[in-house]
Scaffold this active site. Structure first.
Site, short mmCIF file in Angstrom:
data_model
loop_
_atom_site.label_atom_id
_atom_site.label_comp_id
_atom_site.label_asym_id
_atom_site.label_seq_id
_atom_site.Cartn_x
_atom_site.Cartn_y
_atom_site.Cartn_z
N ARG A 47 0.69 -1.17 -0.02
CA ARG A 47 0.01 -0.01 -0.15
C ARG A 47 0.81 1.31 -0.12
O ARG A 47 0.30 2.56 0.12
CB ARG A 47 -0.98 0.13 1.27
CG ARG A 47 -1.80 -0.91 1.11
CD ARG A 47 -3.02 -0.88 1.97
NE ARG A 47 -2.78 -0.28 3.26
CZ ARG A 47 -3.66 0.73 4.00
NH1 ARG A 47 -4.87 0.89 3.52
NH2 ARG A 47 -3.01 1.20 5.04
N ASP A 48 2.07 1.16 -0.08
CA ASP A 48 2.86 2.37 -0.24
C ASP A 48 4.23 2.21 -0.87
O ASP A 48 5.31 2.72 -0.57
CB ASP A 48 3.25 2.73 1.26
CG ASP A 48 3.74 4.35 1.16
OD1 ASP A 48 3.32 5.12 0.41
OD2 ASP A 48 4.24 4.75 2.40
N ILE A 49 4.10 1.53 -1.85
CA ILE A 49 5.20 1.35 -2.85
C ILE A 49 5.38 2.77 -3.60
O ILE A 49 4.75 3.19 -4.16
CB ILE A 49 5.05 0.07 -4.05
CG1 ILE A 49 4.93 -1.02 -3.12
CG2 ILE A 49 6.20 -0.05 -4.84
CD1 ILE A 49 4.32 -2.20 -3.94
N ASN A 66 10.55 4.05 -0.62
CA ASN A 66 10.60 2.77 -0.01
C ASN A 66 11.13 1.69 -0.61
O ASN A 66 10.88 0.73 -0.50
CB ASN A 66 9.02 2.38 0.35
CG ASN A 66 8.18 3.38 1.51
OD1 ASN A 66 9.09 4.08 2.02
ND2 ASN A 66 7.25 3.47 1.51
N THR A 123 0.41 7.99 -1.19
CA THR A 123 1.37 8.86 -1.45
C THR A 123 0.93 9.30 -2.92
O THR A 123 0.71 8.51 -3.98
CB THR A 123 2.95 8.37 -1.73
OG1 THR A 123 2.94 7.96 -0.34
CG2 THR A 123 3.91 9.24 -2.14
#
Length: 167
Positions: free
Chosen positions: A46-48, A52, A85
């Site tokens: 959920r936040d690639i 990261n 993001t």
């Protein structure tokens, strides 16, 4: 988490500029393997995003920051806290309750691929209803058409039109 020596994709692109096609394909293959592995465990990252993903000194890719990760059942309505993001999150992540699946992280993989190959952050999914996402080939002339198609398919706004697995 263990300390991982290296530099994020975000920092490396900011410092050196966009990556070559060959290097990007190498990095994206490694990142796709990592994402496929977590999907097999029924986990969405959920936040690639480029911040990261760490590139180690020996050019290995390490996906970090699982603070937003959640278990999921592919293609079912699920309630998850809205964390995103802009530029890297798919449209379904903007809603707390929506269908989510492998394809949700696939959008983000495509967005990271876009950033690596163009050096440009993609426009956010919410803005794409009024502004068209520029195809990577318009920014990087000579980019193989297959790379352009892969990125644009991964970043389709409609989940059913995206690649359905990281492999």
């Amino acid at each position: 988490m263990n300390f991982v020596e290296g530099e994020t994709i975000q920092r490396k692109v900011e410092r050196e500029g966009k990556f070559s096609y060959e290097l990007t394909v190498n990095y994206m293959a490694q990142l796709s393997d990592a994402v496929g592995y977590i999907h097999d465990k029924h986990v969405l990252h959920r936040d690639i995003k480029p911040d990261n993903v760490i590139i180690t000194p020996d050019n290995r890719i390490v996906l970090i920051d699982f603070g937003s990760a959640r278990e999921f059942v592919n293609d079912e309505f699920q309630k998850h806290t809205t964390i995103l993001t802009k530029g890297y999150a798919p449209p379904e992540q903007y809603a707390a309750t929506s269908k989510k699946g492998n394809y949700s992280d696939i959008y983000s993989l495509g967005a990271v691929y876009y950033f690596c190959i163009t050096g440009v952050k993609p426009i956010d999914a919410a803005s794409r209803s009024i502004e068209e996402l520029k195809a990577p080939r318009t920014i990087v002339p000579g980019l193989p058409i297959d790379a352009d198609r892969t990125i644009m398919k991964a970043m389709q706004l409609k989940p059913s039109l995206r690649h359905q697995s990281a492999s």
